[in-house]
Scaffold this motif. Structure first.
Motif, PDB file in Angstrom:
ATOM      1  N   PHE A  86      49.822  -0.806 -16.111  1.00 51.22           N
ATOM      2  CA  PHE A  86      49.935   0.192 -15.042  1.00 51.22           C
ATOM      3  C   PHE A  86      50.239   1.561 -15.642  1.00 51.22           C
ATOM      4  O   PHE A  86      51.085   1.712 -16.513  1.00 51.22           O
ATOM      5  N   GLY A  87      49.531   2.568 -15.150  1.00 53.58           N
ATOM      6  CA  GLY A  87      49.712   3.924 -15.641  1.00 53.58           C
ATOM      7  C   GLY A  87      48.856   4.269 -16.838  1.00 53.58           C
ATOM      8  O   GLY A  87      48.930   5.375 -17.367  1.00 53.58           O
ATOM      9  N   ARG A  88      48.010   3.332 -17.252  1.00 56.79           N
ATOM     10  CA  ARG A  88      47.175   3.553 -18.437  1.00 56.79           C
ATOM     11  C   ARG A  88      45.688   3.653 -18.094  1.00 56.79           C
ATOM     12  O   ARG A  88      44.840   3.565 -18.952  1.00 56.79           O
ATOM     13  N   GLY A  89      45.376   3.798 -16.792  1.00 52.43           N
ATOM     14  CA  GLY A  89      43.986   3.943 -16.394  1.00 52.43           C
ATOM     15  C   GLY A  89      43.219   2.644 -16.349  1.00 52.43           C
ATOM     16  O   GLY A  89      42.018   2.617 -16.628  1.00 52.43           O
ATOM     17  N   ASP A  90      43.884   1.561 -15.979  1.00 56.95           N
ATOM     18  CA  ASP A  90      43.229   0.258 -15.904  1.00 56.95           C
ATOM     19  C   ASP A  90      42.177   0.260 -14.786  1.00 56.95           C
ATOM     20  O   ASP A  90      42.160   1.141 -13.921  1.00 56.95           O
ATOM     21  N   PHE A  91      41.314  -0.726 -14.752  1.00 59.85           N
ATOM     22  CA  PHE A  91      40.226  -0.839 -13.787  1.00 59.85           C
ATOM     23  C   PHE A  91      40.756  -0.744 -12.353  1.00 59.85           C
ATOM     24  O   PHE A  91      41.659  -1.481 -11.972  1.00 59.85           O
ATOM     25  N   GLN A  92      40.206   0.147 -11.576  1.00 56.89           N
ATOM     26  CA  GLN A  92      40.546   0.382 -10.176  1.00 56.89           C
ATOM     27  C   GLN A  92      42.039   0.626  -9.958  1.00 56.89           C
ATOM     28  O   GLN A  92      42.587   0.312  -8.905  1.00 56.89           O
ATOM     29  N   GLU A  93      42.695   1.196 -10.947  1.00 61.47           N
ATOM     30  CA  GLU A  93      44.120   1.489 -10.814  1.00 61.47           C
ATOM     31  C   GLU A  93      44.328   2.633  -9.833  1.00 61.47           C
ATOM     32  O   GLU A  93      43.587   3.610  -9.819  1.00 61.47           O
ATOM     33  N   LEU A  94      45.320   2.469  -8.991  1.00 62.05           N
ATOM     34  CA  LEU A  94      45.669   3.475  -7.987  1.00 62.05           C
ATOM     35  C   LEU A  94      47.140   3.294  -7.655  1.00 62.05           C
ATOM     36  O   LEU A  94      47.631   2.159  -7.617  1.00 62.05           O
ATOM     37  N   ASP A  95      47.850   4.376  -7.423  1.00 64.39           N
ATOM     38  CA  ASP A  95      49.220   4.254  -6.937  1.00 64.39           C
ATOM     39  C   ASP A  95      49.128   3.867  -5.466  1.00 64.39           C
ATOM     40  O   ASP A  95      49.131   4.709  -4.569  1.00 64.39           O
ATOM     41  N   GLN A  96      48.986   2.576  -5.223  1.00 60.38           N
ATOM     42  CA  GLN A  96      48.740   2.061  -3.878  1.00 60.38           C
ATOM     43  C   GLN A  96      49.929   2.267  -2.951  1.00 60.38           C
ATOM     44  O   GLN A  96      49.750   2.468  -1.754  1.00 60.38           O
ATOM     45  N   ILE A  97      51.128   2.243  -3.480  1.00 60.25           N
ATOM     46  CA  ILE A  97      52.310   2.483  -2.648  1.00 60.25           C
ATOM     47  C   ILE A  97      52.240   3.895  -2.068  1.00 60.25           C
ATOM     48  O   ILE A  97      52.430   4.095  -0.867  1.00 60.25           O
ATOM     49  N   ALA A  98      51.940   4.878  -2.894  1.00 57.26           N
ATOM     50  CA  ALA A  98      51.824   6.256  -2.406  1.00 57.26           C
ATOM     51  C   ALA A  98      50.680   6.383  -1.402  1.00 57.26           C
ATOM     52  O   ALA A  98      50.791   7.130  -0.426  1.00 57.26           O
ATOM     53  N   ALA A  99      49.605   5.637  -1.608  1.00 61.79           N
ATOM     54  CA  ALA A  99      48.452   5.723  -0.709  1.00 61.79           C
ATOM     55  C   ALA A  99      48.754   5.150   0.677  1.00 61.79           C
ATOM     56  O   ALA A  99      48.294   5.681   1.679  1.00 61.79           O
ATOM     57  N   VAL A 100      49.533   4.076   0.742  1.00 57.41           N
ATOM     58  CA  VAL A 100      49.766   3.418   2.037  1.00 57.41           C
ATOM     59  C   VAL A 100      51.004   3.924   2.766  1.00 57.41           C
ATOM     60  O   VAL A 100      51.118   3.732   3.980  1.00 57.41           O
ATOM     61  N   GLU A 101      51.931   4.565   2.076  1.00 55.07           N
ATOM     62  CA  GLU A 101      53.189   4.987   2.715  1.00 55.07           C
ATOM     63  C   GLU A 101      53.011   5.795   3.996  1.00 55.07           C
ATOM     64  O   GLU A 101      53.728   5.553   4.962  1.00 55.07           O
TER      65      GLU A 101
END
Length: 134
Positions: A86-101
């Motif tokens: 996490f935080g290294r640009g992995d496949f389809q990585e997204l800060d999902q918590i920030a997106a859904v809050e």
């Protein structure tokens, strides 16, 4: 449980089905999200939306928002990259918590596999308590 299977959530969907949970597959997470929110409306119990990580989570926001605005209980479960990546640009990585809050009553990420049962109970409880929502 409604959703679109793919990496990294295929095994979770298979396990749910093996335990007797009905999984309704869709071609698009947005449609699945609306179905999960409608399930919450019709039953009073949280509809569960399962999505792949990244764009799958983003596509699920329409149903999550719908549930929140209408006070229908719903839970969105999205896959994630391996936590060590996490935080290294992995496949389809997204800060999902920030997106859904902005669209949810409660957003949490199980940072360790041992925390998943506790997190699941917290999320299900919050979705249906007080003013229901996503």
């Amino acid at each position: 449980m409604f959703g679109v299977v793919g990496n990294p959530v295929t095994s979770l969907a298979n396990r749910a089905v093996a335990l007797g949970i009905r999984f309704v597959a869709f071609h698009n997470e947005q449609s699945a999200g609306y179905a999960a929110s409608a399930y919450g409306y019709l039953t009073g119990r949280p509809g569960i939306l399962l999505t792949v990580s990244g764009p799958g989570c983003v596509h699920g926001l329409a149903g999550l928002s719908n549930a929140g605005v209408n006070a229908w209980p719903m839970v969105l479960i999205s896959g994630s990259c391996d936590q060590k990546d996490f935080g290294r640009g992995d496949f389809q990585e997204l800060d999902q918590i920030a997106a859904v809050e902005p669209f949810s009553k409660y957003s949490v990420k199980a940072s360790d596999i041992t925390k998943i049962p506790t997190v699941d109970f917290e999320v299900l409880d919050r979705a249906g308590s007080g003013r229901p929502g996503g």
